[in-house]
Write an enzyme that holds these catalytic residues in place. Sequence first.
Site, PDB file in Angstrom:
ATOM      1  N   LYS A 177      11.749  -3.278  -8.718  1.00 16.51           N
ATOM      2  CA  LYS A 177      11.990  -2.575  -7.457  1.00 16.51           C
ATOM      3  C   LYS A 177      13.127  -1.588  -7.688  1.00 16.51           C
ATOM      4  O   LYS A 177      14.263  -1.997  -7.921  1.00 16.51           O
ATOM      5  CB  LYS A 177      12.382  -3.563  -6.353  1.00 16.51           C
ATOM      6  CG  LYS A 177      11.264  -4.506  -5.924  1.00 16.51           C
ATOM      7  CD  LYS A 177      11.780  -5.520  -4.924  1.00 16.51           C
ATOM      8  CE  LYS A 177      10.653  -6.364  -4.326  1.00 16.51           C
ATOM      9  NZ  LYS A 177      11.178  -7.463  -3.478  1.00 16.51           N
ATOM     10  N   GLU A 225       3.457  -5.598   5.545  1.00 11.40           N
ATOM     11  CA  GLU A 225       2.841  -5.031   4.350  1.00 11.40           C
ATOM     12  C   GLU A 225       1.332  -4.873   4.485  1.00 11.40           C
ATOM     13  O   GLU A 225       0.618  -4.723   3.496  1.00 11.40           O
ATOM     14  CB  GLU A 225       3.206  -5.877   3.122  1.00 11.40           C
ATOM     15  CG  GLU A 225       4.721  -5.874   2.900  1.00 11.40           C
ATOM     16  CD  GLU A 225       5.158  -6.582   1.636  1.00 11.40           C
ATOM     17  OE1 GLU A 225       4.296  -7.166   0.947  1.00 11.40           O
ATOM     18  OE2 GLU A 225       6.356  -6.547   1.340  1.00 11.40           O
TER      19      GLU A 225
END
Length: 430
Positions: A338, A205
């Site tokens: 999400k 990330e």
Amino acid sequence: MTTIVNVHAREVLDSRGNPTVEVEVILASGTTGRAIVPSGASTGQFEAVELRDGDKQRYLGKGVLTAVRNVNEVIAEAVVGMDATEQVEVDQAMLALDGTPNKSKLGANAILGVSLATARAAAAELGIPLYRHVGGLTARTLPVPMMNIINGGKHADNNVDMQEFMIFPAGAPSFAESLRMGTEVFHALKSVLKSKGYNTAVGDEGGFAPDLKSNEEAILVILEAIEKAGYKPGQDVFLCMDVASSELFQDGKYVLAGEGNKVLSTEQLIDLWDSWTRQYPIVSIEDGVAEDEWEAWVELTRRIGDRVQLVGDDFFVTNTERLARGIGMNAANAILVKVNQIGTLTETLEAVALAHRNGYSSVMSHRSGETEDTTIADLAVALNCGQIKTGAPSRTDRVAKYNQLLRIEEELGDAAIFAGTSVIRGRKQG
């Protein structure tokens, strides 16, 4: 002219070099909407099913040709002829076609691709931004970025047990300024790590992934970086954590492998979070206890929920049934959003609406396997989440979302509201 006339899917790659599904929805006018589906590394066991081919001779079994075929041959037949502006109807048609509780027949990656591409096509045809199409006129809150600048757990090949240590530049006056502050801290952290002889390679990330002496050292080096960048911890920049504690949970205990297989009971882990949140400016903890430990969630919330945001990710998996149960038990006080955990835009909107109606916060989130798709940036604004998790200011798959939010803030002009410190629990405003 908003009638869907064609739906086409293809196999593309995500930021980890794994295949994922891209979908194009074409309308009668010729307008096209395109979306790419993300993929997670640490996945909750209650998430909707991402269909993978399992053919070890191809992409190590991670191909998505079955999901692609399901879009092109099954879903397309059902949604062609439908109106792209009728998002709920399109999503419900796909859910009925799949017929399983976890989308295991057609695959959440197939269904979500069509769902998001439909919304994009409709917005393009109407000549309005995606955030406006989904959120209406009230969509004007820019989120505070939760920037994952030290990666651990399943996101990095290092000895840090907790998955994410994040900075939260909520003291800024605008999104653009918060992004600048966070980025300056990120660069300062690189020099802090280098000065200590630590590796500055990045994880999935975009955050740094050094081997550290302890998990707590991650907090200490970040605090040093905040000050080095010229900011005040707990005033300009705050800290957030994603523990991903289900990944640490073994036989009823939590095992910190990076600290010599140190074993903690649930009570000891909650004590640790209580201690750290008093000692450091930590304002949010995600998945602080394991996803199936309902009573532990209740106890954690009772202990620190009045002053710390407690986010359910693997715990809630963007699922209204699990969220409703959590609300009923007073477990957690925020939901991580999400889109691929639940699998349609409609169900995502329902989960956020349920959270907000009950005083729970919402945090829009990427996955560790991302792409150039920026849909979640628009959704963060559309749903007035006030917070977004989309990695460090490093790697194009992460930065693409930040750049889209810069465009949205500029486009909204004086109408834009930056969430700032209003999203921090237990903090007096004004």
